[in-house]
Scaffold this active site. Structure first.
Site, PDB file in Angstrom:
ATOM      1  NE  ARG A  41      -2.360  -2.005   3.049  1.00 52.73           N
ATOM      2  CZ  ARG A  41      -3.168  -2.619   4.023  1.00 52.73           C
ATOM      3  NH1 ARG A  41      -4.521  -2.700   3.889  1.00 52.73           N
ATOM      4  NH2 ARG A  41      -2.448  -3.489   4.745  1.00 52.73           N
ATOM      5  CE  LYS A  67       2.199 -20.779  11.734  1.00 54.55           C
ATOM      6  NZ  LYS A  67       3.461 -19.966  11.588  1.00 54.55           N
ATOM      7  CG  ASP A 124       4.388 -26.489   8.237  1.00 52.21           C
ATOM      8  OD1 ASP A 124       5.662 -26.073   8.566  1.00 52.21           O
ATOM      9  OD2 ASP A 124       3.588 -27.163   8.826  1.00 52.21           O
ATOM     10  CG  HIS A 125       9.096 -21.923   8.423  1.00 50.77           C
ATOM     11  ND1 HIS A 125       8.306 -21.768   9.211  1.00 50.77           N
ATOM     12  CD2 HIS A 125      10.314 -22.076   9.346  1.00 50.77           C
ATOM     13  CE1 HIS A 125       8.746 -21.756  10.413  1.00 50.77           C
ATOM     14  NE2 HIS A 125       9.957 -21.904  10.444  1.00 50.77           N
ATOM     15  CG  ASP A 161       2.904 -19.461  16.120  1.00 49.26           C
ATOM     16  OD1 ASP A 161       2.842 -18.914  15.072  1.00 49.26           O
ATOM     17  OD2 ASP A 161       3.909 -19.449  16.951  1.00 49.26           O
ATOM     18  CG  HIS A 217       5.642 -25.369  12.327  1.00 52.56           C
ATOM     19  ND1 HIS A 217       5.372 -24.906  11.149  1.00 52.56           N
ATOM     20  CD2 HIS A 217       6.059 -24.245  12.749  1.00 52.56           C
ATOM     21  CE1 HIS A 217       5.315 -23.713  10.801  1.00 52.56           C
ATOM     22  NE2 HIS A 217       5.717 -23.137  11.903  1.00 52.56           N
TER      23      HIS A 217
HETATM   24  C1  BG6 Z   1       6.718 -19.713  12.931  1.00 51.81           C
HETATM   25  C2  BG6 Z   1       5.929 -19.426  14.030  1.00 51.81           C
HETATM   26  O1  BG6 Z   1       6.094 -20.406  12.160  1.00 51.81           O
HETATM   27  O2  BG6 Z   1       7.814 -20.576  13.204  1.00 51.81           O
HETATM   28  C3  BG6 Z   1       6.742 -18.677  15.344  1.00 51.81           C
HETATM   29  O3  BG6 Z   1       5.064 -18.376  13.550  1.00 51.81           O
HETATM   30  C4  BG6 Z   1       7.903 -19.489  15.516  1.00 51.81           C
HETATM   31  O4  BG6 Z   1       6.106 -18.339  16.323  1.00 51.81           O
HETATM   32  C5  BG6 Z   1       8.672 -20.043  13.940  1.00 51.81           C
HETATM   33  O5  BG6 Z   1       9.083 -18.687  16.451  1.00 51.81           O
HETATM   34  C6  BG6 Z   1       9.592 -21.100  14.675  1.00 51.81           C
HETATM   35  O6  BG6 Z   1      10.266 -21.313  13.350  1.00 51.81           O
HETATM   36  P1  BG6 Z   1      11.892 -21.935  13.394  1.00 51.81           P
HETATM   37  O7  BG6 Z   1      12.222 -21.962  12.057  1.00 51.81           O
HETATM   38  O8  BG6 Z   1      12.762 -20.630  13.982  1.00 51.81           O
HETATM   39  O9  BG6 Z   1      11.799 -23.131  14.232  1.00 51.81           O
END
Ligand code: BG6
Length: 514
Positions: A63, A172, A201-202, A259, A264
């Site tokens: 924006r 997410k 989902d990283h 979260d 995860h």
């Molecule tokens: C994210 C969450 O998806 O994953 C965060 O929203 C969390 O709250 C994070 O801190 C943790 O990811 P990683 O890769 O640091 O374990």
């Protein structure tokens, strides 16, 4: 010298990295935290490794009123802030040349027409670029609005000869409960086909998570043991020392279940426990994961509060540094009942895992940052080492260390030099850093590359996602309906969580290994 090529035991690995076809990446919400901390640095790393398509550009949308030059300055800062070594600086200037900016109001149809015109012009400058990836790095509440506008302006339409020439990536949380997740899926699917949607989902992009698939299905020795006959139980821990940081607004709505846990941790569980897919194909792998998630035993009303427990951090110390409690954090309600910790015992109702408990635990402000999976094997059936009984011999444990010490270790019993019967547990270890000599790449590099390649292997499919929500929605409803009964127990920052989490596993005669 051994001829490696002719020795089947030493033969080198099989390595395939495909460079994607020309495409463009349009990032909505490009001024936000996710873009700055994760997406832009990951894209630059891919550029530096020459993994981006030959013809490619990034169009940031937001924006704010920004020129291409002022956007490039932000990109420069974000790359520099995220530990860009000096050696990469010359390439940064080259990278900036493929970064552009387009101002856009998410709800204004005319802005999407203008976006389409801009993209058409840019496609002329970048030969061969026809595939478009729209990355929604915005608050999730905007997803339906953006996809509707993209759809109505024709931007989600696929080219006849190239299905999925237009893709949408969503982050997410994907919904707030089962009903909202179904509604969101329905909204997206009004304008997109499932194969155009990439739900990120990283955790799945982490090298060591992907390595679980290799460990299980590229080695013959583990699979015969990977079942209820040899495995006593499995533990999955994702512990963070971070607190809620500056995300109280989001976290107060989400809580740790939405979260971390529901996405995860369940993904880790699915990768560890699923059946072998028939091929390394996205849909075959996602079929197996969805099947596994469907076999998870739902929590009965009696089990909520017993087999799934929650906590919230109070003030405490980590490494001698003082931290305030969750309720004292800026933006958090002083009487908040939102959980920052969960431990649960889950069962999988299928032949392979019947009766094997899976203990899952995740929380913020815990003693140490670690994500680990422990596969605990059954004790030996009989001890020949009298007076030691089978129970006196520590069981074999296979640790899959996802982070920060990426690697794998297998605990075995061995003879210690000295008296005749002198046993000691020791670890057979593989350390990612020692073997490969560097840090594993950032998960977003893998995931962005896969979006460009159109490979869904590491992304949630609709059925898996909705099954995960259906498992936990009754739990969240019970918490909301009976706040007094289920209020989170407090644990001090710097501990390993609540006493209830300890009881959950100790009641079964077991204990947390991490
Ligand atoms: C994210 C969450 O998806 O994953 C965060 O929203 C969390 O709250 C994070 O801190 C943790 O990811 P990683 O890769 O640091 O374990």
């Amino acid at each position: 010298m051994e001829d490696i090529a002719s020795n089947p035991f030493l033969r080198g690995g099989f390595c395939v990295e495909t460079r994607p076809a020309p495409c463009s990446l349009i990032i909505f919400g490009v001024s936000g935290d996710l873009s700055n901390r994760m997406l832009i640095p990951a894209l630059f790393n891919l550029f530096h490794k020459a993994l981006l398509p030959d013809s490619f550009f990034i169009l940031g949308c937001g924006r704010s009123q920004l020129s291409d030059d002022s956007f490039r300055q932000k990109v420069r800062e974000s790359c520099q802030k995220n530990s860009l070594p000096n050696s990469k600086l010359p390439q940064l200037e080259e990278f900036l040349k493929i970064c552009f900016y387009n101002r856009l109001d998410y709800a204004t149809p005319g802005d999407y027409q203008a976006l389409q015109e801009r993209l058409k012009q840019m496609d002329q400058q970048y030969p061969g670029v026809c595939d478009r990836i729209f990355y929604l790095a915005t608050p999730p509440g905007l997803y339906p609005k953006i996809v509707t506008q993209l759809g109505q302006s024709g931007l989600t339409k696929e080219a006849q000869d190239r299905p999925s020439s237009s893709r949408v990536v969503v982050e997410k949380p994907f919904g707030h409960d089962l009903q909202s997740a179904v509604e969101l899926n329905n909204e997206l699917l009004r304008y997109l086909h499932e194969h155009q949607i990439f739900r990120i989902d990283h955790y799945l992009g982490k090298e060591t998570v992907q390595n679980i698939l290799m460990l299980r299905f590229a080695n013959a020795i583990f699979e015969p043991l990977w079942n209820r006959r040899y495995i006593d139980h499995i533990q999955i821990t994702a512990a963070e020392t971070l607190g809620v940081e500056h995300r109280a607004g989001y976290f107060e709505q989400a809580g740790l279940l939405r979260d971390m846990f529901l996405n995860h941790l369940l993904e880790l569980l699915a990768v560890v426990a699923m059946e072998p897919p028939i091929s390394f194909d996205a849909n075959r792998i996602r079929d197996e994961k969805a099947k596994l998630l469907r076999s998870l035993r739902p929590f009965s009303a009696k089990e909520i509060g017993k087999n799934i427990v929650r906590g919230q951090y109070r003030a405490g110390q980590i490494n001698k540094v003082d931290y305030i409690g969750y309720r004292e954090e800026t933006g958090v309600a002083r009487d908040s009942l939102v959980e920052t910790f969960i431990a649960a015992k889950l069962y999988i109702d299928n032949w392979r895992w019947q009766g094997v408990p899976f203990y899952l635990r995740s929380g913020k402000r815990l003693a140490r940052q670690t994500t680990e999976i422990a596969i605990v094997f059954r004790p030996v059936p009989h001890s020949i080492f009298a007076p030691l009984s089978p129970g006196d011999l520590a069981p074999n444990v296979l640790f899959l260390n996802i982070q920060p010490k990426e690697g794998i270790s297998l605990m075995i019993q061995a003879k210690k030099p000295g008296p005749k019967i002198c046993l000691t547990p020791l670890a057979l270890e593989f350390s990612y850093r020692e073997i490969f000599g560097n840090e594993p790449p950032n998960a977003y590099e893998r995931l962005l590359l896969d979006c460009m390649l159109g490979d869904h292997t590491l992304f949630w499919r609709r059925d898996g996602m909705e099954t995960a929500w259906s498992l936990f929605t009754p739990v969240m409803e019970a918490w909301e309906k009976n706040p007094a009964q289920y209020q989170p127990a407090l644990y001090p920052a710097g501990s390993w969580g609540t006493a209830e989490a300890e009881n959950l596993i100790q009641a079964d005669g077991r204990y947390w290994l991490v």
